[in-house]
Design an enzyme around this catalytic site. Structure first.
Site, PDB file in Angstrom:
ATOM      1  N   LYS A  10     -10.595  -0.677  -1.478  1.00  0.00           N
ATOM      2  CA  LYS A  10     -10.389   0.092  -0.291  1.00  0.00           C
ATOM      3  C   LYS A  10      -9.083   0.870  -0.354  1.00  0.00           C
ATOM      4  O   LYS A  10      -8.951   1.929   0.230  1.00  0.00           O
ATOM      5  CB  LYS A  10     -10.333  -0.818   0.943  1.00  0.00           C
ATOM      6  CG  LYS A  10     -11.532  -1.656   1.188  1.00  0.00           C
ATOM      7  CD  LYS A  10     -11.302  -2.585   2.377  1.00  0.00           C
ATOM      8  CE  LYS A  10     -12.403  -3.598   2.471  1.00  0.00           C
ATOM      9  NZ  LYS A  10     -12.111  -4.607   3.496  1.00  0.00           N
ATOM     10  N   GLY A  11      -8.118   0.302  -1.037  1.00  0.00           N
ATOM     11  CA  GLY A  11      -6.759   0.819  -0.991  1.00  0.00           C
ATOM     12  C   GLY A  11      -6.561   2.245  -1.457  1.00  0.00           C
ATOM     13  O   GLY A  11      -5.641   2.917  -1.023  1.00  0.00           O
ATOM     14  N   ASP A  66      -0.738  -2.756 -11.476  1.00  0.00           N
ATOM     15  CA  ASP A  66       0.186  -3.884 -11.510  1.00  0.00           C
ATOM     16  C   ASP A  66       0.041  -4.568 -12.867  1.00  0.00           C
ATOM     17  O   ASP A  66       0.654  -4.150 -13.840  1.00  0.00           O
ATOM     18  CB  ASP A  66      -0.152  -4.823 -10.347  1.00  0.00           C
ATOM     19  CG  ASP A  66       0.911  -5.857 -10.055  1.00  0.00           C
ATOM     20  OD1 ASP A  66       1.641  -6.257 -10.966  1.00  0.00           O
ATOM     21  OD2 ASP A  66       1.000  -6.288  -8.897  1.00  0.00           O
ATOM     22  N   ASP A  77      -2.446  -2.858   1.293  1.00  0.00           N
ATOM     23  CA  ASP A  77      -2.473  -3.843   2.366  1.00  0.00           C
ATOM     24  C   ASP A  77      -1.814  -5.147   1.985  1.00  0.00           C
ATOM     25  O   ASP A  77      -1.549  -5.422   0.820  1.00  0.00           O
ATOM     26  CB  ASP A  77      -3.927  -4.136   2.754  1.00  0.00           C
ATOM     27  CG  ASP A  77      -4.636  -5.000   1.724  1.00  0.00           C
ATOM     28  OD1 ASP A  77      -5.101  -6.098   2.089  1.00  0.00           O
ATOM     29  OD2 ASP A  77      -4.738  -4.593   0.547  1.00  0.00           O
TER      30      ASP A  77
END
Length: 190
Positions: free
Chosen positions: A53-54, A114, A170
């Site tokens: 979603k990010g 990441d 988020d």
């Protein structure tokens, strides 16, 4: 109060603002120009594969600035759950189902790299499906957290090893709607 200090609603949970809306706008413009330069002469269909979603806010702003014909697809992949560190396990919840992948130049749009595991696995998966080409574009990169050798093809900005929220990012499904990218106060998630 400086433009990089937090001032209202959920912003109070940030210890600092890493990227302002204006800085994000500048980054997306720069990335769009680089993407156009890369794909302008390709005879293949450019397909943006947005990782839900990010990545939605970033992908939306980015695609509006890319002045080339393109198509849009979505994948939903998780590696965090409700924590702040990648679990090491990648789960594909929504897959890309196209039969014309050999005719497509796929550009995977991600919010942050990441560990590198997610994009490394996705690019290999797409290559195994005989996509014409696959490249990656990320707004944020934390190379200090890399667990596998992976370098995004298009990178907005490298950031320090801090937990960031806002602009789609988020913590436990909160803060996605902030118009900036901020560093979450450790006491919120510890």
């Amino acid at each position: 109060m400086s433009k990089k200090e937090c001032a209202c609603y959920d912003e109070r949970d940030c210890k600092t603002i890493l990227l302002t809306p204006e800085e994000i706008d500048s980054i997306t413009t720069r990335l769009a120009r680089a993407i156009e330069e890369t794909y302008k002469d390709s005879p293949k269909q450019l397909v943006l594969v947005v990782i839900l979603k990010g990545s939605m806010p970033f992908a939306t702003d980015l695609m509006r600035k890319i002045h080339l014909p393109l198509q849009l697809e979505f994948m939903k992949v998780s590696s965090y759950g409700v924590g702040t560190k990648a679990s090491g396990e990648i789960r594909i919840h929504l897959d890309l189902l196209r039969e014309d992948l050999p005719e497509c130049d796929v550009l995977v749009i991600e919010d942050i790299v990441d560990s590198g595991r997610t994009l490394s696995r996705l690019t290999q998966l797409l290559k195994n499906r005989n996509v014409n080409s696959v490249k990656t574009c990320t707004l944020l990169d934390k190379p200090s957290r890399r667990e596998v050798p992976f370098v995004p093809d298009f990178c907005g900005v490298q950031i320090p090893d801090e937990f960031v929220i806002g602009y789609g990012l988020d913590y436990a499904e909160e803060y996605r709607n902030l118009p900036f990218i901020g560093v979450l106060k450790p006491e919120i998630y510890s």
